[in-house]
Design a protein around this motif. Structure first.
Motif, PDB file in Angstrom:
ATOM      1  N   LYS A   8      45.259  40.960  43.167  1.00 49.65           N
ATOM      2  CA  LYS A   8      45.242  42.415  43.053  1.00 49.65           C
ATOM      3  C   LYS A   8      46.345  43.068  43.879  1.00 49.65           C
ATOM      4  O   LYS A   8      46.603  44.266  43.735  1.00 49.65           O
ATOM      5  CB  LYS A   8      43.875  42.960  43.478  1.00 49.65           C
ATOM      6  N   THR A   9      46.994  42.276  44.735  1.00 44.12           N
ATOM      7  CA  THR A   9      48.122  42.829  45.489  1.00 44.12           C
ATOM      8  C   THR A   9      49.286  43.173  44.562  1.00 44.12           C
ATOM      9  O   THR A   9      50.187  43.921  44.950  1.00 44.12           O
ATOM     10  CB  THR A   9      48.612  41.826  46.551  1.00 44.12           C
ATOM     11  N   SER A  10      49.261  42.641  43.342  1.00 41.51           N
ATOM     12  CA  SER A  10      50.330  42.938  42.380  1.00 41.51           C
ATOM     13  C   SER A  10      50.042  44.187  41.558  1.00 41.51           C
ATOM     14  O   SER A  10      50.876  44.619  40.760  1.00 41.51           O
ATOM     15  CB  SER A  10      50.518  41.749  41.428  1.00 41.51           C
ATOM     16  N   ILE A  11      48.856  44.768  41.744  1.00 35.06           N
ATOM     17  CA  ILE A  11      48.465  45.953  40.969  1.00 35.06           C
ATOM     18  C   ILE A  11      48.805  47.211  41.775  1.00 35.06           C
ATOM     19  O   ILE A  11      48.381  47.348  42.925  1.00 35.06           O
ATOM     20  CB  ILE A  11      46.954  45.933  40.658  1.00 35.06           C
ATOM     21  N   PRO A  12      49.550  48.152  41.213  1.00 36.56           N
ATOM     22  CA  PRO A  12      49.863  49.395  41.936  1.00 36.56           C
ATOM     23  C   PRO A  12      48.584  50.156  42.298  1.00 36.56           C
ATOM     24  O   PRO A  12      47.601  50.144  41.537  1.00 36.56           O
ATOM     25  CB  PRO A  12      50.703  50.181  40.930  1.00 36.56           C
ATOM     26  N   ASP A  13      48.589  50.822  43.444  1.00 37.69           N
ATOM     27  CA  ASP A  13      47.418  51.590  43.873  1.00 37.69           C
ATOM     28  C   ASP A  13      47.056  52.680  42.866  1.00 37.69           C
ATOM     29  O   ASP A  13      45.893  53.053  42.737  1.00 37.69           O
ATOM     30  CB  ASP A  13      47.672  52.225  45.244  1.00 37.69           C
ATOM     31  N   SER A  14      48.057  53.191  42.151  1.00 36.18           N
ATOM     32  CA  SER A  14      47.779  54.237  41.163  1.00 36.18           C
ATOM     33  C   SER A  14      46.848  53.746  40.063  1.00 36.18           C
ATOM     34  O   SER A  14      46.100  54.524  39.462  1.00 36.18           O
ATOM     35  CB  SER A  14      49.086  54.731  40.537  1.00 36.18           C
ATOM     36  N   THR A  58      45.882  46.010  30.859  1.00 33.93           N
ATOM     37  CA  THR A  58      46.627  44.748  30.743  1.00 33.93           C
ATOM     38  C   THR A  58      47.127  44.297  32.110  1.00 33.93           C
ATOM     39  O   THR A  58      47.072  43.108  32.454  1.00 33.93           O
ATOM     40  CB  THR A  58      47.814  44.912  29.776  1.00 33.93           C
ATOM     41  N   THR A  59      47.597  45.234  32.908  1.00 28.00           N
ATOM     42  CA  THR A  59      48.055  44.916  34.268  1.00 28.00           C
ATOM     43  C   THR A  59      46.906  44.367  35.113  1.00 28.00           C
ATOM     44  O   THR A  59      47.074  43.383  35.842  1.00 28.00           O
ATOM     45  CB  THR A  59      48.646  46.172  34.945  1.00 28.00           C
ATOM     46  N   VAL A  60      45.754  44.998  35.002  1.00 28.29           N
ATOM     47  CA  VAL A  60      44.591  44.543  35.770  1.00 28.29           C
ATOM     48  C   VAL A  60      44.181  43.133  35.354  1.00 28.29           C
ATOM     49  O   VAL A  60      43.878  42.275  36.194  1.00 28.29           O
ATOM     50  CB  VAL A  60      43.409  45.523  35.584  1.00 28.29           C
ATOM     51  N   ARG A  61      44.206  42.876  34.063  1.00 29.15           N
ATOM     52  CA  ARG A  61      43.776  41.566  33.567  1.00 29.15           C
ATOM     53  C   ARG A  61      44.744  40.443  33.958  1.00 29.15           C
ATOM     54  O   ARG A  61      44.401  39.269  33.842  1.00 29.15           O
ATOM     55  CB  ARG A  61      43.625  41.615  32.042  1.00 29.15           C
ATOM     56  N   ASP A  62      45.915  40.813  34.431  1.00 28.27           N
ATOM     57  CA  ASP A  62      46.881  39.801  34.871  1.00 28.27           C
ATOM     58  C   ASP A  62      46.616  39.299  36.294  1.00 28.27           C
ATOM     59  O   ASP A  62      47.213  38.309  36.720  1.00 28.27           O
ATOM     60  CB  ASP A  62      48.315  40.371  34.820  1.00 28.27           C
ATOM     61  N   LEU A 112      41.685  31.855  39.588  1.00 26.79           N
ATOM     62  CA  LEU A 112      42.136  31.953  38.204  1.00 26.79           C
ATOM     63  C   LEU A 112      41.004  32.248  37.221  1.00 26.79           C
ATOM     64  O   LEU A 112      41.210  32.922  36.208  1.00 26.79           O
ATOM     65  CB  LEU A 112      42.838  30.653  37.796  1.00 26.79           C
ATOM     66  N   ARG A 113      39.782  31.784  37.526  1.00 29.92           N
ATOM     67  CA  ARG A 113      38.727  31.781  36.510  1.00 29.92           C
ATOM     68  C   ARG A 113      37.547  32.707  36.794  1.00 29.92           C
ATOM     69  O   ARG A 113      36.586  32.711  36.026  1.00 29.92           O
ATOM     70  CB  ARG A 113      38.196  30.344  36.339  1.00 29.92           C
ATOM     71  N   GLY A 166      32.787  32.745  26.366  1.00 27.29           N
ATOM     72  CA  GLY A 166      34.195  32.663  25.995  1.00 27.29           C
ATOM     73  C   GLY A 166      34.898  33.984  25.810  1.00 27.29           C
ATOM     74  O   GLY A 166      36.032  34.017  25.323  1.00 27.29           O
ATOM     75  N   THR A 167      34.262  35.088  26.215  1.00 28.04           N
ATOM     76  CA  THR A 167      34.891  36.403  26.023  1.00 28.04           C
ATOM     77  C   THR A 167      35.590  36.912  27.284  1.00 28.04           C
ATOM     78  O   THR A 167      36.075  38.044  27.303  1.00 28.04           O
ATOM     79  CB  THR A 167      33.839  37.451  25.587  1.00 28.04           C
ATOM     80  N   GLY A 168      35.648  36.101  28.329  1.00 24.82           N
ATOM     81  CA  GLY A 168      36.287  36.532  29.569  1.00 24.82           C
ATOM     82  C   GLY A 168      37.795  36.340  29.539  1.00 24.82           C
ATOM     83  O   GLY A 168      38.386  36.031  28.504  1.00 24.82           O
ATOM     84  N   TYR A 169      38.405  36.515  30.707  1.00 23.47           N
ATOM     85  CA  TYR A 169      39.864  36.375  30.791  1.00 23.47           C
ATOM     86  C   TYR A 169      40.225  35.651  32.074  1.00 23.47           C
ATOM     87  O   TYR A 169      39.403  35.569  32.986  1.00 23.47           O
ATOM     88  CB  TYR A 169      40.544  37.754  30.717  1.00 23.47           C
ATOM     89  N   PRO A 170      41.419  35.032  32.166  1.00 24.17           N
ATOM     90  CA  PRO A 170      42.547  35.115  31.226  1.00 24.17           C
ATOM     91  C   PRO A 170      42.505  34.062  30.121  1.00 24.17           C
ATOM     92  O   PRO A 170      43.268  34.152  29.171  1.00 24.17           O
ATOM     93  CB  PRO A 170      43.755  34.862  32.129  1.00 24.17           C
ATOM     94  N   GLY A 171      41.632  33.053  30.207  1.00 19.08           N
ATOM     95  CA  GLY A 171      41.713  31.927  29.281  1.00 19.08           C
ATOM     96  C   GLY A 171      40.701  31.913  28.160  1.00 19.08           C
ATOM     97  O   GLY A 171      40.733  31.019  27.310  1.00 19.08           O
ATOM     98  N   LYS A 172      39.764  32.879  28.148  1.00 21.49           N
ATOM     99  CA  LYS A 172      38.684  32.884  27.151  1.00 21.49           C
ATOM    100  C   LYS A 172      38.012  31.516  27.070  1.00 21.49           C
ATOM    101  O   LYS A 172      37.713  31.005  25.984  1.00 21.49           O
ATOM    102  CB  LYS A 172      39.200  33.323  25.775  1.00 21.49           C
TER     103      LYS A 172
END
Length: 414
Positions: A207-213, A227-231, A255-256, A263-269
């Motif tokens: 989450k350090t890669s997600i902007p505070d905004s 999409t940014t959050v899911r990364d 990662l998981r 199987g509906t989760g992310y990032p790998g379903k």
């Protein structure tokens, strides 16, 4: 005697905890009439065996020598039925004296304050592109582990009392404590407990890669923002992979932890067969703390409300581990049927404001007269209040349409 381990699954156990002292005849009778065939006792915490094995038991010394295994004779067919789950042991094992609890609260408060600073430093290093030095977090994980071992309700309760501005940092601390507590409930090897706690501490480093905004946005996220959050799980995994000394458990959980059983989760379903026990644990701990915390975009739920909501989500969690998670917290979700003292049945309607592990219940049925009574709300967290004795199965009381009955009870339409 002090029970160190009940060697069975929760399905076979009549108790809420796997480690507790046998203090009265009722507990002993419950144990002897259960499907548990052998237990470990710890002579350093309770009475040891008086001498050679009696005809009813067999003993062999384990390592360390103060832990022994006791095997009881198989119960007769007349006592094979599993009794209702008792909550008396849970209440006793967590009951510190007022002085002991005050001291532990001071220690836990200090741990929380230090952990916020440590996690902020960790996240700032990651934000600047530096490798994560997990070894610096090891003493913090150890302090949290010790606090959980003494009385998990203290530090877990304090970790919930975070403001929306503290959520990003103290969420990691809370998930660490929840993971340790659940790992002990599942009787995972003690050698893994530290790595499990560390995994909880590091799971959201991406989450350090997600902007505070985006991270602190009070309203609904746009598609690009989502999409940014899911990364963040993949970003976090990349950060930890480039760091030294990070365990495989921490890498996997990072990662998981947003994967789901269906199987509906992310990032790998990924579906259930591909999800490890650590991933399954982390998804439960992560969501529970998120639901019970003050965040920029939601009002926190009570612990019992959060657990009831999580149990209603089909395909999201491993239901067996979720059940153990509920047991490990000692919390009864809203809608649970319980037996009270004075031979009354009640439904859980919330949690006590003075003790998050103590439920508020609504009595509605007399067991002696086998008929409905005027509903009464009871806060079991208050001094000298009524006691919850056990969890009951609605079918055992011929409440065949329990879903409708419980809905009426919860809305007081009786």
């Amino acid at each position: 005697m002090f029970i160190d381990s009940l060697e069975c699954s929760w399905l076979e156990s009549p108790f809420w905890r796997s480690r507790f002292p046998i203090t009265d005849a009722e507990q002993l009778e419950t144990l002897l009439s259960s499907d548990v065939y052998w237990v470990q006792i710890d002579d350093s915490k309770g009475k040891g065996l008086p001498g050679p094995s009696s005809p009813q038991s067999q003993v062999r010394v384990e390592t360390p020598t103060h832990v022994k295994t006791v095997t009881k004779a198989a119960p007769s067919p007349a006592v094979q039925k599993r009794p209702a789950i008792s909550v008396m042991e849970r209440q006793e094992i967590k009951r510190l004296s007022p002085r002991e609890r005050a001291a532990e609260m001071r220690r836990a408060s200090t741990t929380i304050k230090r952990s916020r600073e440590d996690v902020m430093t960790l996240f700032e290093d990651a934000r600047l592109g530096n490798s994560v030095k997990s070894e610096k977090m090891a003493p913090l994980v150890e302090r949290i582990s010790n606090s959980v071992d003494i009385d998990p309700s203290v530090i877990l309760n304090m970790a919930r009392l975070k403001t929306k501005d503290e959520y990003t940092y103290l969420h990691s601390v809370a998930v660490c404590a929840l993971m340790i507590n659940l790992g002990r409930k599942l009787r995972l090897p003690e050698a893994q407990i530290h790595d499990i706690g560390m995994a909880g501490m590091l799971h959201d480093v991406g989450k350090t890669s997600i902007p505070d905004s985006i991270l602190l946005k009070p309203g609904k996220l746009e598609d690009a923002e989502w999409t940014t959050v899911r990364d963040h799980p993949q970003r976090g995994h990349d950060i930890l992979s480039a760091s030294e000394g990070v365990s495989d458990i921490a890498l996997e959980v990072c990662l998981r932890h947003h994967e789901k059983m269906d199987g509906t989760g992310y990032p790998g379903k990924m579906e259930a067969d591909d999800l490890s026990i650590f991933t399954r644990m982390s998804s439960i701990c992560d969501v529970y703390d998120a639901l019970t915390s003050q965040r920029p975009y939601n009002v926190p739920l009570s612990a019992s409300q959060a657990l009831a909501k999580m149990q209603s989500w089909s395909g999201h969690f491993d239901q067996l581990i979720l059940r153990d998670f509920v047991d490990s917290l000692g919390i009864l979700p809203v809608g649970t049927l319980v037996k009270l003292d004075h031979n009354e049945l009640a439904i859980v309607i919330g949690e006590s404001p003075t003790d998050f592990a103590a439920p508020i219940v609504r009595s509605f049925h007399s067991m002696d007269k086998d008929r409905a009574i005027a509903p009464q709300d009871i806060d079991t967290g208050r001094k000298k209040s009524r006691k919850v004795l056990s969890i009951e199965d609605p079918e055992d009381w011929n409440f065949s349409d329990w879903s409708n009955l419980s809905a009426k009870l919860l809305t007081k339409q009786m």
